[in-house]
Design an enzyme around this catalytic site. Structure first.
Site, short mmCIF file in Angstrom:
data_model
loop_
_atom_site.label_atom_id
_atom_site.label_comp_id
_atom_site.label_asym_id
_atom_site.label_seq_id
_atom_site.Cartn_x
_atom_site.Cartn_y
_atom_site.Cartn_z
N ALA A 102 53.40 -11.64 -36.03
CA ALA A 102 54.24 -11.46 -37.21
C ALA A 102 54.74 -10.02 -37.32
O ALA A 102 55.34 -9.65 -38.32
CB ALA A 102 53.46 -11.85 -38.45
N SER A 107 47.16 -8.00 -32.41
CA SER A 107 46.49 -7.87 -31.10
C SER A 107 45.97 -6.45 -30.91
O SER A 107 44.88 -6.24 -30.38
CB SER A 107 47.44 -8.24 -29.97
OG SER A 107 48.58 -7.40 -29.98
N ASP A 150 51.26 0.69 -31.83
CA ASP A 150 50.35 -0.20 -32.58
C ASP A 150 48.89 0.23 -32.43
O ASP A 150 48.17 0.37 -33.42
CB ASP A 150 50.47 -1.65 -32.06
CG ASP A 150 51.75 -2.32 -32.48
OD1 ASP A 150 52.71 -1.61 -32.81
OD2 ASP A 150 51.80 -3.57 -32.46
O1 PMV Z 1 56.62 -6.80 -33.67
P1 PMV Z 1 55.59 -5.93 -33.07
O2 PMV Z 1 54.42 -5.64 -33.96
O3 PMV Z 1 55.15 -6.46 -31.73
O4 PMV Z 1 56.22 -4.48 -32.84
C1 PMV Z 1 57.20 -4.26 -31.84
C2 PMV Z 1 57.74 -2.88 -31.97
C3 PMV Z 1 58.79 -2.52 -30.92
O5 PMV Z 1 59.24 -1.21 -31.23
C4 PMV Z 1 59.96 -3.48 -30.98
C5 PMV Z 1 58.20 -2.53 -29.52
C6 PMV Z 1 57.20 -1.43 -29.25
O6 PMV Z 1 56.47 -1.58 -28.23
O7 PMV Z 1 57.14 -0.40 -29.97
#
Ligand code: PMV
Length: 320
Positions: A102, A107, A150
């Site tokens: 989401a 993860s 993340d």
């Molecule tokens: O949607 P999520 O939580 O997987 O975040 C992706 C964020 C991006 O900038 C699109 C990709 C990344 O690796 O930072």
């Protein structure tokens, strides 16, 4: 040694997603929604991963890659064992309150909590940097070429200003006046696929999109300044502009726009896609006293609405 339990927070990208993949900065926030990992020694030579959602997996240590949601967790465990120079059999039980796929970094939070719990169980005095790095192994398995934002924000907590290759800074901001409201579009999407699509569009229309990426860089710098002044009105306006840039690179859709306009009309300071877009959740920044009303309006258009705050706490040892 008995069990070790560690929790780690979800994240939301406040500004800069996608642009961060091409080297621009981004700002992410740790959320008060957490994943938990409990690690325990086993007498057998096996790595057991248990999740309420996905069941039980037992790995012997020599597995080749498999498509399985728990396989990345096993890779993280193996990486920590390598760091400790150990072949110890162990079990990790995962429990997460973070909705998966989401845009909330579920993860990464699971990987960070797992890396930290296993390190502590093995008596390894791992630094946050080592936890972040080992957790990244699992993220690479899932997202192919993730920026690393993340796992960084989940390990350190708070607000993180991040760019690939240049590392990150933790911003000193008091978020007590505001709340974050998240609403799910109900549309599943893959970060890897969306990132690849955006990069393809960027190379096809580089003379136009290079300007959008340059604007995103300035936008993130201005958001950082606004956060440091605790000028949340300006932060909200910049989030709205950021959403416009994300629409320009093709990651919005009618459902996401509906949720974003619902939040804005209900009084949010700013509302935008958070994470890869294409589906997943939208993020609205609200004054504390308005958050409940905004969440109520959003729940008319969304099956899942979460109201949360920024978590100053990153990865945290709960017991053991
Ligand atoms: O949607 P999520 O939580 O997987 O975040 C992706 C964020 C991006 O900038 C699109 C990709 C990344 O690796 O930072």
């Amino acid at each position: 040694m008995g069990n070790v339990t560690v929790t780690a927070p979800a994240k939301a990208i406040l500004v800069g997603e996608h642009f961060v993949v091409a080297g621009c900065p981004a700002i992410a926030l740790a959320l008060d929604i957490r994943a938990k990992a409990t690690a325990e020694l086993l007498n057998e030579d096996v790595i057991e991963i248990v999740s309420k959602e996905f069941g039980i997996r037992r790995y012997g240590g020599k597995e080749t890659r498999v498509e399985d949601p728990l396989y990345p967790v096993y890779l993280v465990v193996k990486e920590v064992l390598k760091l400790a120079g150990s072949n110890q059999g162990l079990k990790v039980v995962i429990e997460s309150n973070i909705p998966p796929a989401a845009g909330l970094g579920s993860s990464a939070a699971v990987a960070v909590a797992t890396a930290s719990a296993v390190a502590k169980l093995l008596g390894l005095n791992a630094s946050l940097e080592e936890i972040t790095r080992t957790a990244y192994t699992g993220e690479v398995e899932i997202h192919k070429k993730p920026s690393g934002i993340d796992n960084t924000v989940s390990a350190y907590g708070g607000a993180i200003y991040f760019s690939i290759g240049k590392g990150f800074e933790r911003l000193d901001v008091n978020f007590s006046q505001v709340r974050l409201v998240l609403a799910d579009s109900g549309i599943q999407r893959s970060t890897g696929t969306l990132v690849a699509r955006v990069l393809a569009l960027k190379s096809k229309h580089s003379s136009v999109l290079d300007q959008v990426y340059a604007a995103a860089t300035v936008l993130v710098e201005n958001t950082r300044d606004a956060l440091e002044r605790e000028d949340f009105t300006a932060v909200g306006e910049l989030m709205n502009i950021n959403h416009g840039l994300l629409s320009a690179i093709g990651v919005s859709n009618a459902k996401l726009e509906e949720l974003i306009y619902t939040a804005r009309q209900a009084g949010a300071l700013g509302a935008k896609i958070t994470g890869a877009g294409g589906g997943g959740m939208i993020l609205a920044l609200c004054w504390r006293e308005d958050a409940e009303q905004i969440a109520m309006e959003l729940s008319k258009a969304s099956t899942k609405v979460l109201m949360t705050s920024v978590s100053e706490k990153g990865v945290t040892l709960e017991s053991g």
